[in-house]
Design a protein around this motif. Structure first.
Motif, PDB file in Angstrom:
ATOM      1  N   TYR A  41       0.709  -1.223  -0.055  1.00 44.57           N
ATOM      2  CA  TYR A  41      -0.099   0.072  -0.078  1.00 44.57           C
ATOM      3  C   TYR A  41       0.962   1.240  -0.029  1.00 44.57           C
ATOM      4  CZ  TYR A  41      -4.356   2.626   0.694  1.00 44.57           C
ATOM      5  OH  TYR A  41      -5.267   3.551   0.841  1.00 44.57           O
ATOM      6  N   PRO A  42       0.490   2.414  -0.713  1.00 41.19           N
ATOM      7  CA  PRO A  42       1.538   3.257  -0.975  1.00 41.19           C
ATOM      8  C   PRO A  42       2.128   4.126   0.396  1.00 41.19           C
ATOM      9  CG  PRO A  42      -0.460   3.711  -2.329  1.00 41.19           C
ATOM     10  CD  PRO A  42      -0.672   2.436  -1.462  1.00 41.19           C
ATOM     11  N   THR A  43       1.185   3.965   1.393  1.00 43.64           N
ATOM     12  CA  THR A  43       1.639   4.597   2.600  1.00 43.64           C
ATOM     13  C   THR A  43       2.512   3.702   3.575  1.00 43.64           C
ATOM     14  OG1 THR A  43      -0.456   3.919   4.022  1.00 43.64           O
ATOM     15  CG2 THR A  43      -0.513   5.898   2.792  1.00 43.64           C
ATOM     16  N   VAL A  44       2.940   2.519   3.305  1.00 36.44           N
ATOM     17  CA  VAL A  44       3.550   1.654   4.004  1.00 36.44           C
ATOM     18  C   VAL A  44       5.043   2.193   4.203  1.00 36.44           C
ATOM     19  CG1 VAL A  44       4.626  -0.776   4.211  1.00 36.44           C
ATOM     20  CG2 VAL A  44       2.224  -0.596   3.512  1.00 36.44           C
ATOM     21  N   GLU A  45       5.441   2.776   3.165  1.00 34.63           N
ATOM     22  CA  GLU A  45       7.045   3.038   3.190  1.00 34.63           C
ATOM     23  C   GLU A  45       7.175   4.013   4.344  1.00 34.63           C
ATOM     24  OE1 GLU A  45       8.764   3.695  -0.513  1.00 34.63           O
ATOM     25  OE2 GLU A  45      10.474   4.799   0.464  1.00 34.63           O
ATOM     26  N   LYS A  46       6.311   5.221   4.385  1.00 30.52           N
ATOM     27  CA  LYS A  46       6.201   6.199   5.241  1.00 30.52           C
ATOM     28  C   LYS A  46       5.911   5.594   6.412  1.00 30.52           C
ATOM     29  CE  LYS A  46       2.176   8.692   5.843  1.00 30.52           C
ATOM     30  NZ  LYS A  46       0.953   9.394   5.517  1.00 30.52           N
ATOM     31  N   HIS A  47       5.138   5.073   6.814  1.00 31.51           N
ATOM     32  CA  HIS A  47       4.763   4.444   8.317  1.00 31.51           C
ATOM     33  C   HIS A  47       6.063   3.579   8.786  1.00 31.51           C
ATOM     34  CE1 HIS A  47       0.834   6.152   8.125  1.00 31.51           C
ATOM     35  NE2 HIS A  47       0.525   5.393   7.118  1.00 31.51           N
ATOM     36  N   LEU A  48       6.504   2.663   7.942  1.00 35.81           N
ATOM     37  CA  LEU A  48       7.791   1.927   8.072  1.00 35.81           C
ATOM     38  C   LEU A  48       9.030   2.917   8.568  1.00 35.81           C
ATOM     39  CD1 LEU A  48       8.614  -0.897   8.359  1.00 35.81           C
ATOM     40  CD2 LEU A  48       9.180  -0.929   5.938  1.00 35.81           C
ATOM     41  N   LYS A  49       8.992   3.900   7.724  1.00 38.55           N
ATOM     42  CA  LYS A  49      10.371   4.637   8.210  1.00 38.55           C
ATOM     43  C   LYS A  49      10.190   5.467   9.686  1.00 38.55           C
ATOM     44  CE  LYS A  49      12.256   6.226   3.602  1.00 38.55           C
ATOM     45  NZ  LYS A  49      11.806   6.922   2.436  1.00 38.55           N
ATOM     46  N   TYR A  50       8.895   5.956   9.740  1.00 41.51           N
ATOM     47  CA  TYR A  50       8.601   6.654  10.997  1.00 41.51           C
ATOM     48  C   TYR A  50       8.760   5.599  12.153  1.00 41.51           C
ATOM     49  CZ  TYR A  50       5.789   9.097  14.547  1.00 41.51           C
ATOM     50  OH  TYR A  50       5.341   9.607  15.940  1.00 41.51           O
ATOM     51  N   SER A  68      -4.999   0.664   7.959  1.00 40.90           N
ATOM     52  CA  SER A  68      -6.443   0.784   8.036  1.00 40.90           C
ATOM     53  C   SER A  68      -6.939   2.108   8.208  1.00 40.90           C
ATOM     54  CB  SER A  68      -6.904  -0.301   8.943  1.00 40.90           C
ATOM     55  OG  SER A  68      -6.326  -0.410  10.184  1.00 40.90           O
ATOM     56  N   GLY A  69      -6.306   2.801   9.111  1.00 40.48           N
ATOM     57  CA  GLY A  69      -6.415   4.344   9.327  1.00 40.48           C
ATOM     58  C   GLY A  69      -6.545   5.168   8.051  1.00 40.48           C
ATOM     59  N   ASP A  70      -5.362   4.767   7.262  1.00 42.72           N
ATOM     60  CA  ASP A  70      -5.360   5.480   5.961  1.00 42.72           C
ATOM     61  C   ASP A  70      -6.711   5.089   5.068  1.00 42.72           C
ATOM     62  OD1 ASP A  70      -2.952   6.800   6.482  1.00 42.72           O
ATOM     63  OD2 ASP A  70      -1.889   5.072   5.481  1.00 42.72           O
ATOM     64  N   MET A  71      -7.090   3.870   5.254  1.00 45.73           N
ATOM     65  CA  MET A  71      -8.368   3.279   4.445  1.00 45.73           C
ATOM     66  C   MET A  71      -9.364   3.985   4.832  1.00 45.73           C
ATOM     67  SD  MET A  71      -7.260  -0.535   3.655  1.00 45.73           S
ATOM     68  CE  MET A  71      -5.820  -0.835   2.495  1.00 45.73           C
ATOM     69  N   LEU A  72      -9.593   4.161   6.049  1.00 45.55           N
ATOM     70  CA  LEU A  72     -10.742   4.695   6.750  1.00 45.55           C
ATOM     71  C   LEU A  72     -10.727   6.509   6.238  1.00 45.55           C
ATOM     72  CD1 LEU A  72     -10.692   3.365  10.410  1.00 45.55           C
ATOM     73  CD2 LEU A  72     -12.619   3.080   8.582  1.00 45.55           C
ATOM     74  N   LYS A  73      -9.719   6.691   6.120  1.00 46.77           N
ATOM     75  CA  LYS A  73      -9.623   8.289   5.665  1.00 46.77           C
ATOM     76  C   LYS A  73     -10.178   8.600   4.279  1.00 46.77           C
ATOM     77  CE  LYS A  73      -6.183   9.823   8.767  1.00 46.77           C
ATOM     78  NZ  LYS A  73      -4.610   9.539   8.698  1.00 46.77           N
ATOM     79  N   LYS A  74      -9.533   7.582   3.486  1.00 49.57           N
ATOM     80  CA  LYS A  74      -9.635   7.493   2.154  1.00 49.57           C
ATOM     81  C   LYS A  74     -11.376   7.306   1.854  1.00 49.57           C
ATOM     82  CE  LYS A  74      -9.012   5.652  -2.622  1.00 49.57           C
ATOM     83  NZ  LYS A  74      -7.921   5.232  -3.311  1.00 49.57           N
TER      84      LYS A  74
END
Ligand SMILES: *Cc1c(COP(=O)(O)O)cnc(C)c1O
Length: 356
Positions: free
Chosen positions: A14-23, A254-260
């Motif tokens: 999922y496109p946001t995985v990288e960002k969350h992983l880095k954080y 799942s938070g990102d998906m809820l937002k979308k």
């Protein structure tokens, strides 16, 4: 060249995985104790988002396991003394049946040919069936069971529990968790995450059954039986050191998906599926494997390739697009295209154009 994975699992992240992983790496989240408040906060966020995403009633339990296959085993151990009943139409539904057999239960099955759906009203389910097991989306063949058929089975068999595998249809599938006793998925498919985490949602009466079986002296397993899982879940923890990476990412994704918004996700999924099916229906060499439109999966699209799929798979790979091979006996005939929330409309359009 970066590839795009249309494989039905693991799939494109999922496109946001990288960002969350880095954080998470920056915050050293993978070194914290699984008995700490920091972990409990991660746990609670994930459970809360899963409950929102699947509108899970308050009194249902959410458990973290290692995989969907583990969920199948835990359901049989904790819900079945003797008899489970399985709707089988491919490799994953067949595995569910096999697991019940391996655990020395007396499972029964109703089996149809690969690529076919079920006429649920004609299935005779033995009266003393404890759990009816259904694979909502059979990833090996691209057949989806209409959710209304699942409800109708439950209505006709109110004394049996219903267990539903939504591994390759979650979170697209609209299913009322309140009507299902065991609902499960793993995260490397529709959630676009690294593999190694399974989620199992259990109804209160199914929890009671596990307690009943334990009291009776039936083997319900050890560290991951429902009693242990529930005991720790009440403390926002797990019996063992869990997949913290998976639990953390699942909460965020799942938070990102809820937002979308699930409405948007579902609409996009249907549009993308329409593009692929339309192409397959009108193509000289391609055809949808599932003949009956009512049974066609929106999330795993299986296409028959006249003359064999190998050359096509190779050609797509050269363009940076990875599609799934056919499953087992269909390895050389089919391609399988995952249509998950991670796959954007423009990526799907690119694939369709190359297939044309
Ligand atoms: C992939 C898949 C499974 C198995 O998932 P694991 O996480 O590998 O155990 C089970 N059911 C279906 C429908 C699947 O697609």
């Amino acid at each position: 060249m970066k590839k795009i994975f249309f494989t039905p699992g693991p799939s494109q992240l999922y496109p946001t995985v990288e960002k969350h992983l880095k954080y998470a790496l920056e915050k050293q989240l993978f070194s914290i104790s699984h008995r700490s408040v920091d972990f409990q906060n991660i746990y609670n966020e994930t459970v809360s988002n899963i409950k929102k995403l699947f509108t899970v009633p308050k009194d249902h339990s959410v458990f973290f396991l290692s995989s969907a296959t583990e969920a199948m085993e835990r359901i049989i151990e904790n819900g079945v003394e003797k008899k489970s009943f399985h709707l089988v139409n491919g490799a994953f539904s067949s595995k569910f049946f096999q697991i019940s057999q391996d655990l020395k239960k007396q499972p029964e099955k109703f089996e149809v040919e690969a690529g076919k759906g079920f006429d649920v009203n004609s299935i005779n389910i033995t009266k003393n069936t404890e759990v009816i097991c259904i694979t909502h989306n059979e990833t090996s063949t691209g057949v989806a069971v209409p959710v209304d058929d699942i409800y109708s089975l439950k209505k006709r068999h109110p004394d049996s529990f219903i267990g539903v595998d939504i591994v390759s249809s979650a979170p697209y599938v609209t299913i009322d968790a309140a009507k299902i006793d065991y609902l499960f998925f793993s995260v490397q498919k529709g959630f676009g995450m690294p593999s190694g985490l399974g989620v199992l949602i259990v109804s209160p009466i199914a929890m009671e059954k596990s307690i009943y079986l334990a009291k009776k002296g039936t083997n319900i397993g050890s560290y991951h039986n429902f009693l242990q899982l529930e005991k720790y879940a009440l403390k926002s923890q797990t019996p063992m050191t869990p997949n913290v990476l998976g639990i953390y990412l699942l909460g965020k994704v799942s938070g990102d998906m809820l937002k979308k918004g699930l409405k948007t996700i579902r609409k996009e999924t249907e549009e993308k599926a329409g593009m692929v099916y339309r192409l397959a229906e009108n193509h000289e060499l391609l055809s949808p494997f599932v003949a009956d439109k009512n049974n066609r999966s929106k999330t795993v699209i299986v296409i028959n390739v006249k003359g064999g799929s190998e050359v096509l798979i190779k050609k797509l790979k050269e363009k940076g697009i990875v599609v799934g091979k056919g499953y087992k006996q269909f390895k050389e005939e089919h391609i399988r295209i995952a249509n998950f929330p991670t796959h954007s409309t423009s990526q799907m359009a690119k694939l369709v154009k190359l297939l044309f």
